[in-house]
Every structure is written in structure tokens, then in C-alpha cells.
Design a protein around this motif. Structure first.
Motif, short mmCIF file in Angstrom:
data_model
loop_
_atom_site.label_atom_id
_atom_site.label_comp_id
_atom_site.label_asym_id
_atom_site.label_seq_id
_atom_site.Cartn_x
_atom_site.Cartn_y
_atom_site.Cartn_z
N ALA A 1 0.70 -1.50 -0.28
CA ALA A 1 0.05 0.24 0.21
C ALA A 1 0.62 1.47 0.53
N GLY A 2 0.48 2.64 -0.61
CA GLY A 2 1.26 3.86 -0.18
C GLY A 2 1.27 4.53 -1.99
N GLU A 3 1.66 5.25 -2.53
CA GLU A 3 2.17 6.26 -2.57
C GLU A 3 3.34 5.79 -3.78
N ARG A 4 2.58 5.13 -5.52
CA ARG A 4 3.96 4.83 -5.97
C ARG A 4 4.00 5.21 -7.66
N THR A 5 4.89 5.32 -8.07
CA THR A 5 5.15 6.11 -9.10
C THR A 5 5.17 5.30 -10.71
N LEU A 6 4.81 4.88 -11.86
CA LEU A 6 4.55 3.91 -12.36
C LEU A 6 4.01 4.22 -13.85
N ASN A 7 4.02 3.69 -14.67
CA ASN A 7 3.10 4.08 -15.92
C ASN A 7 1.61 2.97 -16.01
#
Length: 287
Positions: A90-96
Motif C-alpha cells: 500500500a502507499g504511493e507509487r510512480t508507475l505507468n
């Protein structure tokens, strides 16, 4: 009739931002105004319903219009691209990501309706105990579905509604669901995929439609409901849709079924005034 104001608002439906507008009578109401949530149909936008909402507000109702997720000014639903790493924390991610737009998905749309209802019920100046729902075309079926599942709705009006998926195509649609689940097809991205309907904007998610029945929900409706149909409806068999819903609802609640001598889209033009006046009369009587 009284003057009304029109104000854009933003709300969230399961994390997706929706664009909406609130129409309010200008005169004060010490106990709050009764309110009407307006639901448009297949490929419709909130701006298409502004004249209905304005007329309701001029008659003394708070009214709300909105764009479903992926339509008009609302954000699209976001899903991770297929090549991203597993999302197990869980949490913020940077992804396409991929953004889904202009998908006709009754499950998402009725969820959006209930979140709009939550917003409208908490709007200052609204009497949360007197909320009605009005829907047109595919949104007419959604209005009945919501009235059958949410006790905040006290009155319903369904205009030229669609009330379900053709049963003869259900196994084919379930095949689509299986192919989607296995990743064999991706029919809803981009728009206008293999299941697009000629003459209608957007791509129907037939896998979701096959398992969603507005008509079954009609048997659960216990609030006064008005069904308005086009006598020469060309998009659905009205006897299997609007009239069938009416026959179910009338067993449990006050209900009326009214037709105009026209085709589907004529209700928006030639019969705009009489159909809207009929709906207002229904809300005035029961809301």
C-alpha cells in the motif's frame, strides 16, 4: 417559477474525480429544498441535462447533474499498465498507467450515482429526507436500479429507459468476461472497441452489462415511480423494458406509465416540455 443559481462542483467516486453542477433556487428555504439527482444515458453528458435541472430548480428544487467517470469533464478510471511490477504494498507509487474513457459500464455508473447522491444529500440547503432521482435513456434504468437499492431515494422518474441486457446474448457476454479475465482480449481500451454499438458513442462493457439487471431491481422499488416512454421506441422493446418495470413496481408502490407518440430522441425535443412538466407534477405530488 423562481430564479436559480448554477454552480460547478467536484466530488470523488471511489477515488475518481467527477465533475458535477448544483442548481439551486435563489429564494431561501428555512427547512431546505427537496432535491433531484439527474442521471443521463448512454454517452450523455451533464451539460445535456442542464435545461432539465434548470427547470427543476426554477420550480423550487435543488438539482444536480454530473458526468460519469471517463466522460465529459470527469477523470477517467486509471489502471496500471500490464508491464508494471506487482503492486503488493500500500502507499504511493510512480508507475505507468492507462486511463479508461468513454466506457459504458453500469456497475461503475451506478456507483457514481450513489456517490453523487451522498454529495447531494450533504449539500447545504438540501433536505436530505426529500431526495428524488430522474434518469433518461440508459440512465432511466439506473434511476430505477438506484431506487431499488438506496432508501435515500423517495421518488423516481425514469424516462425512455433501458432496463437490462438481452438475455439471448448473455452467454456470449460471459465469454467476453472469461477472455478479459484471462487477458486474452482487451475490449475496453482504447475506446470504440470490438463491441461498440453503431450510432452510439463509447464502448459498452458487455461483460459487466450481462450481470447487471435494472429490471430485476424494479421488483425492489417501494417508492412512487413514474415511467415515461416513447410509444414508437426504436432502441428497445418498451414492453420488455419500461412497461415491464412499471408492472413490477406497481405491485409495491404508486406507479404510472405514460407514453408519447414519438421515437426515442423526440422526447428530448418535441416532447421536452410536456415530459418535464409530467415529471415535475410527479415530484410535486410525492416529494
Amino acid at each position: 417559477m423562481v430564479a436559480c443559481t448554477r454552480r460547478p462542483v467536484e466530488l470523488f467516486s471511489e477515488g475518481t474525480r467527477l465533475a458535477a453542477e448544483i442548481f439551486m433556487p435563489e429564494r431561501p428555504s428555512p427547512n431546505g429544498f427537496p432535491a433531484i439527482l439527474l442521471c443521463h444515458g448512454w454517452g450523455g453528458l451533464k451539460d445535456h441535462l442542464a435545461r432539465y435541472a434548470g427547470k427543476f430548480a426554477e420550480a423550487g428544487y435543488a438539482a444536480m447533474t454530473f458526468d460519469y467517470r471517463g466522460w465529459g469533464e470527469s477523470d477517467g478510471r486509471v489502471i496500471a499498465a500490464r508491464d508494471v511490477p506487482p503492486l503488493r504494498e500500500a502507499g504511493e507509487r510512480t508507475l505507468n498507467v492507462r486511463v479508461l474513457r468513454e466506457i459504458v459500464d453500469p456497475v461503475d455508473q451506478t456507483t457514481d450515482i450513489r456517490n453523487c447522491l451522498a454529495y447531494l444529500a450533504s449539500e447545504p440547503g438540501v433536505d436530505a429526507g426529500r431526495i428524488g432521482i430522474w434518469g433518461t435513456s440508459y440512465g432511466g434504468g439506473h434511476a430505477v436500479f438506484t431506487a431499488g437499492h438506496d432508501d435515500r431515494i423517495k421518488v423516481a422518474v425514469a424516462q425512455i429507459g433501458g432496463f437490462g441486457f438481452p438475455p439471448e446474448h448473455r452467454e456470449w457476454a460471459r465469454g467476453r468476461a472469461a477472455d478479459k479475465a484471462r487477458g486474452l482480449i482487451d475490449t475496453i481500451v482504447p475506446q470504440n472497441g470490438v463491441d461498440g454499438v453503431e450510432g452510439l458513442k463509447g464502448t459498452p462493457d458487455v461483460a459487466r452489462m450481462a450481470e447487471h439487471s435494472q429490471l430485476q431491481a424494479a421488483a425492489r422499488v417501494s417508492v412512487p415511480t413514474l415511467i415515461i416512454d416513447a410509444e414508437y421506441e426504436e432502441l428497445n422493446n418498451r414492453l420488455e423494458h419500461g412497461f415491464a418495470a412499471y408492472m413490477m413496481i406497481r405491485q409495491n408502490a404508486p406507479a404510472e406509465y405514460h407514453t408519447y407518440p414519438c421515437k426515442h430522441y423526440d422526447v428530448y425535443e418535441e416532447y421536452f416540455d410536456p415530459s418535464t412538466d409530467l415529471a415535475l407534477g410527479w415530484f410535486d405530488k410525492y416529494l
